[in-house]
Design an enzyme around this catalytic site. Sequence first.
Site, PDB file in Angstrom:
ATOM      1  N   PRO A  72       5.793 -38.266  75.784  1.00 37.61           N
ATOM      2  CA  PRO A  72       7.064 -37.828  76.364  1.00 37.61           C
ATOM      3  C   PRO A  72       8.052 -37.230  75.354  1.00 37.61           C
ATOM      4  O   PRO A  72       8.147 -37.681  74.219  1.00 37.61           O
ATOM      5  CB  PRO A  72       7.638 -39.122  76.959  1.00 37.61           C
ATOM      6  CG  PRO A  72       6.928 -40.231  76.262  1.00 37.61           C
ATOM      7  CD  PRO A  72       5.563 -39.702  75.942  1.00 37.61           C
ATOM      8  N   ASN A  73       8.719 -36.202  75.830  1.00 38.05           N
ATOM      9  CA  ASN A  73       9.794 -35.505  75.104  1.00 38.05           C
ATOM     10  C   ASN A  73       9.299 -34.635  73.953  1.00 38.05           C
ATOM     11  O   ASN A  73      10.100 -33.946  73.310  1.00 38.05           O
ATOM     12  CB  ASN A  73      10.864 -36.485  74.587  1.00 38.05           C
ATOM     13  CG  ASN A  73      11.530 -37.230  75.727  1.00 38.05           C
ATOM     14  OD1 ASN A  73      11.951 -36.611  76.698  1.00 38.05           O
ATOM     15  ND2 ASN A  73      11.591 -38.538  75.639  1.00 38.05           N
ATOM     16  N   ARG A  97      15.037 -30.878  69.829  1.00 41.10           N
ATOM     17  CA  ARG A  97      15.325 -32.300  69.973  1.00 41.10           C
ATOM     18  C   ARG A  97      15.532 -32.959  68.594  1.00 41.10           C
ATOM     19  O   ARG A  97      14.661 -32.849  67.730  1.00 41.10           O
ATOM     20  CB  ARG A  97      14.091 -32.912  70.645  1.00 41.10           C
ATOM     21  CG  ARG A  97      14.010 -34.370  70.610  1.00 41.10           C
ATOM     22  CD  ARG A  97      12.640 -34.880  71.038  1.00 41.10           C
ATOM     23  NE  ARG A  97      12.719 -36.311  71.097  1.00 41.10           N
ATOM     24  CZ  ARG A  97      11.700 -37.118  70.945  1.00 41.10           C
ATOM     25  NH1 ARG A  97      10.497 -36.643  70.747  1.00 41.10           N
ATOM     26  NH2 ARG A  97      11.873 -38.409  71.003  1.00 41.10           N
ATOM     27  N   TYR A 154      13.040 -34.704  63.627  1.00 39.35           N
ATOM     28  CA  TYR A 154      11.725 -34.123  63.913  1.00 39.35           C
ATOM     29  C   TYR A 154      11.529 -32.715  63.352  1.00 39.35           C
ATOM     30  O   TYR A 154      10.430 -32.172  63.427  1.00 39.35           O
ATOM     31  CB  TYR A 154      11.477 -34.112  65.429  1.00 39.35           C
ATOM     32  CG  TYR A 154      11.502 -35.503  66.021  1.00 39.35           C
ATOM     33  CD1 TYR A 154      10.545 -36.444  65.653  1.00 39.35           C
ATOM     34  CD2 TYR A 154      12.494 -35.889  66.916  1.00 39.35           C
ATOM     35  CE1 TYR A 154      10.572 -37.727  66.171  1.00 39.35           C
ATOM     36  CE2 TYR A 154      12.529 -37.168  67.447  1.00 39.35           C
ATOM     37  CZ  TYR A 154      11.561 -38.087  67.069  1.00 39.35           C
ATOM     38  OH  TYR A 154      11.580 -39.356  67.578  1.00 39.35           O
ATOM     39  N   ASN A 207      -0.191 -38.618  70.017  1.00 38.81           N
ATOM     40  CA  ASN A 207       1.162 -39.036  69.652  1.00 38.81           C
ATOM     41  C   ASN A 207       1.760 -39.608  70.937  1.00 38.81           C
ATOM     42  O   ASN A 207       2.228 -38.853  71.799  1.00 38.81           O
ATOM     43  CB  ASN A 207       1.993 -37.862  69.140  1.00 38.81           C
ATOM     44  CG  ASN A 207       3.387 -38.320  68.717  1.00 38.81           C
ATOM     45  OD1 ASN A 207       3.800 -39.451  69.008  1.00 38.81           O
ATOM     46  ND2 ASN A 207       4.118 -37.439  68.043  1.00 38.81           N
ATOM     47  N   ALA A 229       7.513 -42.208  72.685  1.00 41.45           N
ATOM     48  CA  ALA A 229       8.227 -43.463  72.999  1.00 41.45           C
ATOM     49  C   ALA A 229       7.307 -44.521  73.605  1.00 41.45           C
ATOM     50  O   ALA A 229       7.548 -45.731  73.437  1.00 41.45           O
ATOM     51  CB  ALA A 229       9.384 -43.169  73.943  1.00 41.45           C
ATOM     52  N   GLU A 259      -3.880 -42.254  66.005  1.00 33.92           N
ATOM     53  CA  GLU A 259      -2.478 -42.229  66.442  1.00 33.92           C
ATOM     54  C   GLU A 259      -1.649 -41.497  65.391  1.00 33.92           C
ATOM     55  O   GLU A 259      -1.780 -41.782  64.199  1.00 33.92           O
ATOM     56  CB  GLU A 259      -1.991 -43.678  66.580  1.00 33.92           C
ATOM     57  CG  GLU A 259      -0.520 -43.810  66.921  1.00 33.92           C
ATOM     58  CD  GLU A 259      -0.045 -45.276  66.834  1.00 33.92           C
ATOM     59  OE1 GLU A 259      -0.891 -46.195  66.703  1.00 33.92           O
ATOM     60  OE2 GLU A 259       1.171 -45.475  66.886  1.00 33.92           O
ATOM     61  N   HIS A 272       2.362 -39.769  64.344  1.00 37.35           N
ATOM     62  CA  HIS A 272       3.795 -39.604  64.608  1.00 37.35           C
ATOM     63  C   HIS A 272       4.370 -38.645  63.583  1.00 37.35           C
ATOM     64  O   HIS A 272       4.011 -38.713  62.394  1.00 37.35           O
ATOM     65  CB  HIS A 272       4.532 -40.946  64.482  1.00 37.35           C
ATOM     66  CG  HIS A 272       4.020 -41.964  65.429  1.00 37.35           C
ATOM     67  ND1 HIS A 272       4.385 -41.984  66.747  1.00 37.35           N
ATOM     68  CD2 HIS A 272       3.135 -42.971  65.258  1.00 37.35           C
ATOM     69  CE1 HIS A 272       3.755 -42.984  67.355  1.00 37.35           C
ATOM     70  NE2 HIS A 272       2.978 -43.583  66.482  1.00 37.35           N
ATOM     71  N   ARG A 305      12.681 -46.268  60.663  1.00 36.95           N
ATOM     72  CA  ARG A 305      13.686 -45.973  61.689  1.00 36.95           C
ATOM     73  C   ARG A 305      14.151 -47.275  62.368  1.00 36.95           C
ATOM     74  O   ARG A 305      14.028 -48.346  61.792  1.00 36.95           O
ATOM     75  CB  ARG A 305      13.102 -44.954  62.684  1.00 36.95           C
ATOM     76  CG  ARG A 305      12.739 -43.638  62.005  1.00 36.95           C
ATOM     77  CD  ARG A 305      12.216 -42.620  62.976  1.00 36.95           C
ATOM     78  NE  ARG A 305      13.224 -42.282  63.991  1.00 36.95           N
ATOM     79  CZ  ARG A 305      12.950 -41.636  65.121  1.00 36.95           C
ATOM     80  NH1 ARG A 305      11.709 -41.243  65.372  1.00 36.95           N
ATOM     81  NH2 ARG A 305      13.902 -41.373  65.985  1.00 36.95           N
TER      82      ARG A 305
HETATM   83  C1  DQA Z   1       7.499 -40.178  67.610  1.00 42.03           C
HETATM   84  C2  DQA Z   1       8.236 -41.473  67.216  1.00 42.03           C
HETATM   85  C3  DQA Z   1       8.650 -42.271  68.453  1.00 42.03           C
HETATM   86  O1  DQA Z   1       9.347 -43.445  68.064  1.00 42.03           O
HETATM   87  C4  DQA Z   1       9.563 -41.453  69.327  1.00 42.03           C
HETATM   88  O2  DQA Z   1       9.877 -42.147  70.516  1.00 42.03           O
HETATM   89  C5  DQA Z   1       9.014 -40.091  69.634  1.00 42.03           C
HETATM   90  C6  DQA Z   1       8.313 -39.353  68.579  1.00 42.03           C
HETATM   91  C7  DQA Z   1       7.183 -39.300  66.391  1.00 42.03           C
HETATM   92  O3  DQA Z   1       6.339 -38.419  66.527  1.00 42.03           O
HETATM   93  O4  DQA Z   1       7.782 -39.470  65.322  1.00 42.03           O
HETATM   94  O5  DQA Z   1       9.241 -39.554  70.700  1.00 42.03           O
HETATM   95  O6  DQA Z   1       6.265 -40.544  68.206  1.00 42.03           O
END
Ligand code: DQA
Length: 149
Positions: A14-15, A22, A27, A78, A81, A102, A104, A111
Site C-alpha cells: 500500500p501507498n 509521498r 522515500y 515490499n 505498512a 522482503e 523496504h 524509524r
Molecule cells: C516501507 C516501510 C514501511 O514502514 C512503510 O509503511 C511503507 C514503506 C519502505 O519501503 O520503507 O509504506 O515498506
Amino acid sequence: MPKANKKILVIHGPNLNLLGRREVSVYGKVNLEAINKQLKKLAAELGVALEIRQSNHEGQIVDLIGASFKKYSAILINPAAYTHTSVAIRDAVAAVSIPTVEVHLSNIYSREEFRHTSLISGVARGQICGFGIESYLLGLRAAVALIKQ
Ligand code: DQA
C-alpha cells in the site's frame, strides 16, 4: 541474453503507488515506474522474468500470494505498512512456501518503534532495508540466488 524460464512475482504494497510524491524526505523522489523499470532491466540481465503488481488492499495481496503456488520461483515483496500488521500476508507467504525476499526502501529499524517489527520477516528467507531503490535491486539478486541454489 539467456531465455527467462524462471519467473519472480514482485509485490508492492500500500501507498507505494505514491512514491515520488509521498514523504520525499524518507522515500526519495524515485517513483514506482522508475523502480519497476530498473527491476525489469536487472531481471533481463539475470535471465529471469518478472510479474509486477501493486495493491493497496491486504486481501488482494493475500490472493496474489495464494495464486502464486507453482507459478513463480520466488517472491520479492515490499509489504509496506502491512509489514507491521498483517498476519494474513505472513500466513500466505508461509502457506505457499515459495522463497520470499522482503524489501523496504527505508531503514525500518531507525524509524518509529511501530515499524521495528516485521510480521513477514519470520517467514521470508531474508530482509533488505534502508538502501532506497537499491533494496529492491539487491532483493532481486538475492531472489535469483535463492532460485539457483
Ligand atoms: C516501507 C516501510 C514501511 O514502514 C512503510 O509503511 C511503507 C514503506 C519502505 O519501503 O520503507 O509504506 O515498506
